[in-house]
Design an enzyme around this catalytic site. Structure first.
Site, PDB file in Angstrom:
ATOM      1  N   GLU A  54      15.093   0.252   9.274  1.00 55.05           N
ATOM      2  CA  GLU A  54      13.855  -0.061   8.527  1.00 55.05           C
ATOM      3  C   GLU A  54      12.624   0.583   9.151  1.00 55.05           C
ATOM      4  O   GLU A  54      11.488   0.186   8.886  1.00 55.05           O
ATOM      5  CB  GLU A  54      13.698  -1.579   8.423  1.00 55.05           C
ATOM      6  N   HIS A  58      11.275  -8.295   9.009  1.00 51.94           N
ATOM      7  CA  HIS A  58      11.061  -7.198   9.958  1.00 51.94           C
ATOM      8  C   HIS A  58      10.439  -7.803  11.210  1.00 51.94           C
ATOM      9  O   HIS A  58       9.699  -8.795  11.124  1.00 51.94           O
ATOM     10  CB  HIS A  58      10.072  -6.158   9.414  1.00 51.94           C
ATOM     11  N   CYS A  80       2.025  -3.358   7.453  1.00 51.35           N
ATOM     12  CA  CYS A  80       3.098  -2.765   6.640  1.00 51.35           C
ATOM     13  C   CYS A  80       2.614  -1.510   5.939  1.00 51.35           C
ATOM     14  O   CYS A  80       3.390  -0.595   5.680  1.00 51.35           O
ATOM     15  CB  CYS A  80       3.554  -3.714   5.538  1.00 51.35           C
TER      16      CYS A  80
HETATM   17  O1  SUG Z   1      10.702  -4.330   2.218  1.00 49.65           O
HETATM   18  N1  SUG Z   1       8.547  -5.882  -0.079  1.00 49.65           N
HETATM   19  C1  SUG Z   1       8.719  -5.084   1.134  1.00 49.65           C
HETATM   20  C2  SUG Z   1       7.671  -5.446   2.147  1.00 49.65           C
HETATM   21  C3  SUG Z   1       7.705  -4.525   3.323  1.00 49.65           C
HETATM   22  C4  SUG Z   1       6.856  -4.992   4.437  1.00 49.65           C
HETATM   23  N2  SUG Z   1       6.907  -4.079   5.513  1.00 49.65           N
HETATM   24  C5  SUG Z   1       6.818  -4.401   6.809  1.00 49.65           C
HETATM   25  N3  SUG Z   1       6.957  -5.638   7.206  1.00 49.65           N
HETATM   26  N4  SUG Z   1       6.673  -3.459   7.644  1.00 49.65           N
HETATM   27  C6  SUG Z   1      10.131  -5.290   1.698  1.00 49.65           C
HETATM   28  O2  SUG Z   1      10.635  -6.420   1.621  1.00 49.65           O
HETATM   29  C7  SUG Z   1       9.016  -6.486  -2.374  1.00 49.65           C
HETATM   30  C8  SUG Z   1       9.143  -5.747  -3.672  1.00 49.65           C
HETATM   31  C9  SUG Z   1       9.252  -6.650  -4.853  1.00 49.65           C
HETATM   32  O3  SUG Z   1       9.780  -7.761  -4.736  1.00 49.65           O
HETATM   33  O4  SUG Z   1       8.807  -6.234  -5.941  1.00 49.65           O
HETATM   34  C10 SUG Z   1       9.223  -5.564  -1.177  1.00 49.65           C
HETATM   35  O5  SUG Z   1       9.954  -4.609  -1.259  1.00 49.65           O
END
Ligand code: SUG
Length: 446
Positions: A175, A248, A369
């Protein structure tokens, strides 16, 4: 690396794409699940992101932009047996496989902390900047990002070693920088890279929320980035944190310079982590551990308010660090009062600045993020694609581009509107001109 070279951390933010919506696609990400089906505001979202970028640029930090990806991602539909014109397969896709279509519409590449893992040149044995795009193989909607991410990174950093993503397989689930922290004294000098995994890739998946990063992917990246094993630490994230919604590590931990700021329950074995980081930093710097007790900030609050999904930055001229936190941290009693007492003390974090990224937050994406940290020497920064460096002029251009092309409101049922596809492709086509990405950057242009 000579003692005279100067390095700084640049933030490359993912520009939020025109199909920004709340798909409820990420199991284990509480915000994504609980906001599924809400009305999204794509124009407001992209402008919130652009304003955060501008404020970092104005404060004297290096700021860059990474382009959104093509959504709908039609190449996946074709790979899965659909044929005909773009319009025909889009409509057939929504009729026959609506669930897949939701995955192919997600603007998730906005969360650039997941774009890649980055090792700056002072840490690598060949003295080059290394980046490995994350395969994001745990979540279907994110697993389609890495090829296009690699293109974007190569466009931004033509001088760097941009690797291929690790194999898209459960053993190598990766990730990116969301599970990676670089600590150092002077950014131009050797630092310590801390990798955090959620599971052993060869062990059976545990019940509960998915652990998205494996030990094997951390090891592979450390090897291909040619990191010195003595200066590399690989530790495990706690099951308690994952089950509380920390999908994460950057949901419960952030670090910068000598400081590691984390929740008491972030790591499987905190003492072991501290000892390993201290040993890896020997002769370079003394790490400073700022551990937030669960008694003061319960992990539930930390995750809801996204205290740790903040950017920890050092503004030019400041001795201490500033935490760039989401408004939600200010609105939650325990996290706000923790921030007040932390900054009143004489620890490494001297100030907190709150930013509004609510559109992204509702999908579990905080200020941290949205950005990929890339530490570079001045010489490297000079070689970055100038059209992707954010300044007032680019901020102005991108804001008017977004105002021209983005919808104010996007309801879940509007995702199937063929006009949305045309609008998105028109927007991205115009963007390739603004960011100087060439006229074959996106699959629909090729
Ligand atoms: O991968 N949300 C992302 C959020 C990423 C956050 N990144 C870090 N923590 N670095 C994920 O879960 C949700 C999309 C949706 O439900 O439409 C989403 O992909």
């Amino acid at each position: 690396m000579t003692l005279t070279s100067f390095a700084m951390e640049a933030n490359f933010d993912g520009l939020i794409g025109p199909t920004h919506n709340y798909g409820g696609l990420s199991d284990g990400n509480i915000a994504s699940a609980s906001n599924a089906g809400l009305t999204a505001h794509p124009k407001e979202a992209v402008l919130q992101g652009l304003d955060k970028m501008l404020s970092m640029h104005k404060a004297g930090l290096w700021q860059g932009v990474l382009p959104p990806q093509q959504r709908p991602f039609l190449p996946a539909l074709r790979q899965l047996g659909f044929s005909g014109t773009d319009e025909a397969i889009y409509e057939a896709g929504w009729r026959q496989v609506p669930r897949l279509m939701k995955n192919l519409m997600s603007a998730s590449s906005m969360w650039a902390a997941n774009a890649a893992t980055v090792s700056p040149s002072p840490d690598t044995q060949d003295g080059k900047l290394h980046l490995t795009p994350a395969n994001l193989s745990t979540m279907l909607h994110r697993s389609i990002e890495h090829n296009q991410t690699r293109r974007a990174l190569m466009a931004a950093f033509p001088f760097a070693q941009v690797h291929r993503a690790l194999p898209s397989q459960s053993v190598f689930s990766d990730e990116g920088a969301a599970n990676h922290v670089r600590l150092c004294s002077d950014r131009a000098q050797q630092g310590v890279e801390l990798f955090v995994f959620g599971r052993d890739g060869y062990a059976a998946q545990m019940a509960g929320f998915p652990a998205r990063q494996t030990r094997q992917s951390c090891e592979a990246i450390a090897r291909s980035h040619r990191l010195s094993p003595d200066r590399t630490v690989i530790v495990q994230q706690s099951r308690a944190a994952i089950d509380a919604g920390a999908f994460h590590n950057d949901v419960v931990c952030v670090g910068a310079k000598e400081a590691l700021f984390y929740h008491e329950l972030a790591f499987e074995n905190t003492q072991e982590m501290k000892a390993a980081v201290t040993a890896a930093a020997e002769g370079l710097f003394d790490p400073v551990f700022v551990e937030v007790p669960d008694a003061e900030v319960p992990i539930k609050d930390a995750i809801k308010a996204y205290l740790f999904n903040s950017m920890l930055v050092q503004f030019p001229g400041d001795d201490r660090l500033t935490l760039i936190a989401p408004l939600e941290t200010q609105e939650t009693e325990t996290t706000r009062s923790y921030c007040e007492s932390m900054t009143a003390g004489n620890g490494p974090v001297g100030a907190v600045k709150y930013v509004d990224v609510r559109q992204s937050m509702r999908n579990g994406g905080g200020p941290a993020c949205l950005r990929l940290r890339v530490t570079m020497t001045e010489k490297e920064w000079d070689q970055v694609n100038p059209a992707m460096k954010l300044d007032d002029a680019l901020h102005g251009k991108l804001s008017s581009w977004a105002k021209t092309h983005y919808r104010n409101i996007l309801d879940p049922e509007e995702l199937r509107d063929p006009k949305l596809m045309i609008e998105s492709f028109n927007a991205l086509d115009a963007l390739t001109g603004i960011l100087n990405l060439g006229s074959d950057f996106y699959p629909f242009q090729r």
